[in-house]
Design an enzyme around this catalytic site. Structure first.
Site, PDB file in Angstrom:
ATOM      1  CB  SER A 141      46.650 -10.169  -4.260  1.00 25.01           C
ATOM      2  OG  SER A 141      48.112 -10.240  -5.298  1.00 25.01           O
ATOM      3  CE1 TYR A 154      45.583  -5.390  -6.584  1.00 31.20           C
ATOM      4  CE2 TYR A 154      47.567  -6.558  -6.995  1.00 31.20           C
ATOM      5  CZ  TYR A 154      46.245  -6.684  -6.984  1.00 31.20           C
ATOM      6  OH  TYR A 154      45.469  -7.922  -6.947  1.00 31.20           O
TER       7      TYR A 154
HETATM    8  N1  LIG Z   1      43.689 -11.467 -11.591  1.00 36.77           N
HETATM    9  C1  LIG Z   1      44.653 -11.606 -10.744  1.00 36.77           C
HETATM   10  O1  LIG Z   1      45.831 -11.879 -11.297  1.00 36.77           O
HETATM   11  C2  LIG Z   1      44.395 -11.512  -9.502  1.00 36.77           C
HETATM   12  C3  LIG Z   1      45.325 -11.756  -8.651  1.00 36.77           C
HETATM   13  C4  LIG Z   1      45.235 -11.851  -7.267  1.00 36.77           C
HETATM   14  C5  LIG Z   1      44.213 -11.117  -6.668  1.00 36.77           C
HETATM   15  N2  LIG Z   1      43.256 -10.535  -7.689  1.00 36.77           N
HETATM   16  C6  LIG Z   1      42.039  -9.978  -7.006  1.00 36.77           C
HETATM   17  O2  LIG Z   1      40.860 -10.474  -7.379  1.00 36.77           O
HETATM   18  C7  LIG Z   1      39.949  -9.309  -7.503  1.00 36.77           C
HETATM   19  C8  LIG Z   1      38.884  -9.484  -8.689  1.00 36.77           C
HETATM   20  O3  LIG Z   1      39.835  -9.023  -9.774  1.00 36.77           O
HETATM   21  P1  LIG Z   1      39.806  -9.818 -11.246  1.00 36.77           P
HETATM   22  O4  LIG Z   1      41.022 -10.360 -11.576  1.00 36.77           O
HETATM   23  O5  LIG Z   1      38.704 -10.779 -11.276  1.00 36.77           O
HETATM   24  O6  LIG Z   1      39.463  -8.454 -12.209  1.00 36.77           O
HETATM   25  P2  LIG Z   1      38.360  -7.970 -12.658  1.00 36.77           P
HETATM   26  O7  LIG Z   1      37.792  -9.037 -13.917  1.00 36.77           O
HETATM   27  O8  LIG Z   1      38.702  -6.643 -13.268  1.00 36.77           O
HETATM   28  O9  LIG Z   1      37.118  -7.742 -11.693  1.00 36.77           O
HETATM   29  C9  LIG Z   1      37.374  -6.712 -10.956  1.00 36.77           C
HETATM   30  C10 LIG Z   1      35.781  -6.785 -10.337  1.00 36.77           C
HETATM   31  O10 LIG Z   1      36.032  -5.569  -9.371  1.00 36.77           O
HETATM   32  C11 LIG Z   1      34.678  -4.636  -9.565  1.00 36.77           C
HETATM   33  N3  LIG Z   1      34.990  -3.388  -9.600  1.00 36.77           N
HETATM   34  C12 LIG Z   1      36.270  -2.710  -9.687  1.00 36.77           C
HETATM   35  N4  LIG Z   1      36.115  -1.460  -9.055  1.00 36.77           N
HETATM   36  C13 LIG Z   1      34.660  -1.335  -8.286  1.00 36.77           C
HETATM   37  C14 LIG Z   1      34.070  -0.285  -7.752  1.00 36.77           C
HETATM   38  N5  LIG Z   1      34.464   1.056  -7.698  1.00 36.77           N
HETATM   39  N6  LIG Z   1      32.896  -0.552  -7.409  1.00 36.77           N
HETATM   40  C15 LIG Z   1      32.363  -1.565  -7.716  1.00 36.77           C
HETATM   41  N7  LIG Z   1      33.264  -2.888  -8.337  1.00 36.77           N
HETATM   42  C16 LIG Z   1      34.149  -2.489  -8.737  1.00 36.77           C
HETATM   43  C17 LIG Z   1      34.631  -4.913 -11.148  1.00 36.77           C
HETATM   44  O11 LIG Z   1      33.219  -4.407 -11.832  1.00 36.77           O
HETATM   45  P3  LIG Z   1      32.714  -3.414 -12.516  1.00 36.77           P
HETATM   46  O12 LIG Z   1      34.088  -2.820 -13.343  1.00 36.77           O
HETATM   47  O13 LIG Z   1      31.431  -4.028 -13.062  1.00 36.77           O
HETATM   48  O14 LIG Z   1      32.433  -2.445 -11.459  1.00 36.77           O
HETATM   49  C18 LIG Z   1      34.815  -6.149 -11.641  1.00 36.77           C
HETATM   50  O15 LIG Z   1      33.662  -6.995 -11.226  1.00 36.77           O
HETATM   51  C19 LIG Z   1      40.408  -8.023  -7.174  1.00 36.77           C
HETATM   52  O16 LIG Z   1      40.303  -7.797  -5.820  1.00 36.77           O
HETATM   53  C20 LIG Z   1      41.919  -8.397  -7.425  1.00 36.77           C
HETATM   54  O17 LIG Z   1      42.706  -7.620  -6.659  1.00 36.77           O
HETATM   55  C21 LIG Z   1      43.342 -10.861  -8.773  1.00 36.77           C
END
Ligand SMILES: NC(=O)c1ccc[n+]([C@@H]2O[C@H](COP(=O)([O-])OP(=O)(O)OC[C@H]3O[C@@H](n4cnc5c(N)ncnc54)[C@H](OP(=O)(O)O)[C@@H]3O)[C@@H](O)[C@H]2O)c1
Length: 287
Positions: A141, A154
């Site tokens: 990120s 985070y």
């Molecule tokens: N959205 C942003 O602004 C942003 C920016 C920079 C980086 N990121 C990074 O992108 C990645 C994905 O996030 P997202 O934005 O797509 O959010 P999201 O839609 O909430 O996706 C998060 C994913 O991680 C899984 N997850 C969370 N805890 C878990 C656990 N204990 N075991 C297995 N799976 C788990 C969730 O699946 P389940 O709930 O089904 O387990 C979901 O598939 C993250 O690493 C986040 O830090 C996001």
């Protein structure tokens, strides 16, 4: 033979979008996360789009559970016999200020965002050695290089992931295993809704806290991201596809352009960075 990719956190958001994009690039994609039904839906969508039943497969489990991680990798190996790409994407954003955040919550933040990603690297590494090639793509990120108030834990988990990735990039190089970091800015996914739910879990305690202004600013910032401030996950998926397929993948893919502008802050003195962050948060408050 089709190349294969294992994607953690593929039940929604960036992970699901990456799975769809990698499948469109010709990969067989193996999806993991906790929510079974959501995984099944993403896999069905991919298989239907490609007119075959074996383009996508899934395994439901918690990424912090060592036996679930091992079982997922084994299931993928049993099915397709190889792992060309690992996308370590599972994660969430724990809100909280340093003085008040619970250490157990911090440990969980690191278990999911950092230690599980390292454990996955350790699981797929030996197979990638045998294959003589591999790609490990770690979802960081802009918080992997900058730290914002109320989101320090985070940021800490992503800074640690960046340090691990920088070391691993050099250690894996002799085996033609490439390691890349993806550094997105705010993207429109559920992560911020989940973060806001965590923030609202103890409303009375937050109202009473001397840090109440930080919490309310954080909630407003999330509202802004959810309503109008965020880019789509497609740009992130494009970067992941590049990292998975480029002959020489970059060490870091920072996106979109706004994120690269923000990263310029890392070249400024800390007092200037703090001032810029305070101004940005003040603007959020004024809206
Ligand atoms: N959205 C942003 O602004 C942003 C920016 C920079 C980086 N990121 C990074 O992108 C990645 C994905 O996030 P997202 O934005 O797509 O959010 P999201 O839609 O909430 O996706 C998060 C994913 O991680 C899984 N997850 C969370 N805890 C878990 C656990 N204990 N075991 C297995 N799976 C788990 C969730 O699946 P389940 O709930 O089904 O387990 C979901 O598939 C993250 O690493 C986040 O830090 C996001």
């Amino acid at each position: 033979m089709a190349r294969t990719a294992l994607i953690t956190g593929a039940s929604s958001g960036i992970g699901a979008t990456c799975a769809v994009a990698l499948a469109a690039e010709g990969f067989r994609v193996f999806l993991t996360a906790r929510r079974r039904q959501a995984l099944e839906q993403v896999a069905e969508r991919i298989n239907a789009a490609h007119g075959e039943g074996d383009r996508a497969a899934w395994f439901a489990g918690d990424v912090t559970d060592a036996s679930a991680r091992g079982a997922a990798v084994q299931a993928m190996m049993d099915r397709w016999g190889r792992i060309d790409v690992l996308v370590n994407n599972a994660g969430y954003a724990l809100p909280g200020v340093c003085e008040e955040v619970s250490l157990d919550d911090v440990r969980d933040q690191f278990e999911v965002n950092t230690f599980a990603a390292l454990a996955m690297m350790q699981l797929v590494g030996p197979q990638m050695h045998k294959q003589g090639h591999g790609r490990i793509i770690n979802m960081s990120s802009i918080s992997g290089r900058l730290s914002f108030p109320s989101l320090g834990m985070y940021a800490a988990s992503k800074h640690a992931l960046e340090a691990i990735s920088d070391a691993a990039r050099q250690e894996f190089r002799p085996w033609n295993i490439r390691v890349a970091l993806i550094e997105p800015n705010e993207i429109a996914t559920d992560i911020w809704r989940r973060s806001r739910d965590l923030l609202r879990a103890e409303p009375e305690r937050m109202r009473q806290s001397p840090f109440a202004p930080f919490y309310s600013r954080q909630a407003r910032w999330i509202d802004r991201v959810l309503t109008d401030g965020a880019a789509s996950a497609d740009a992130v998926a494009l970067a992941v596809c590049r990292a998975a397929t480029a002959r020489r993948p970059r060490a870091r893919y920072c996106l979109p352009a706004k994120a690269r502008v923000r990263m310029l802050m890392t070249y400024l003195p800390a007092s200037w960075q703090d001032w810029l962050i305070r101004q940005a948060l003040r603007r959020v408050e004024d809206r």
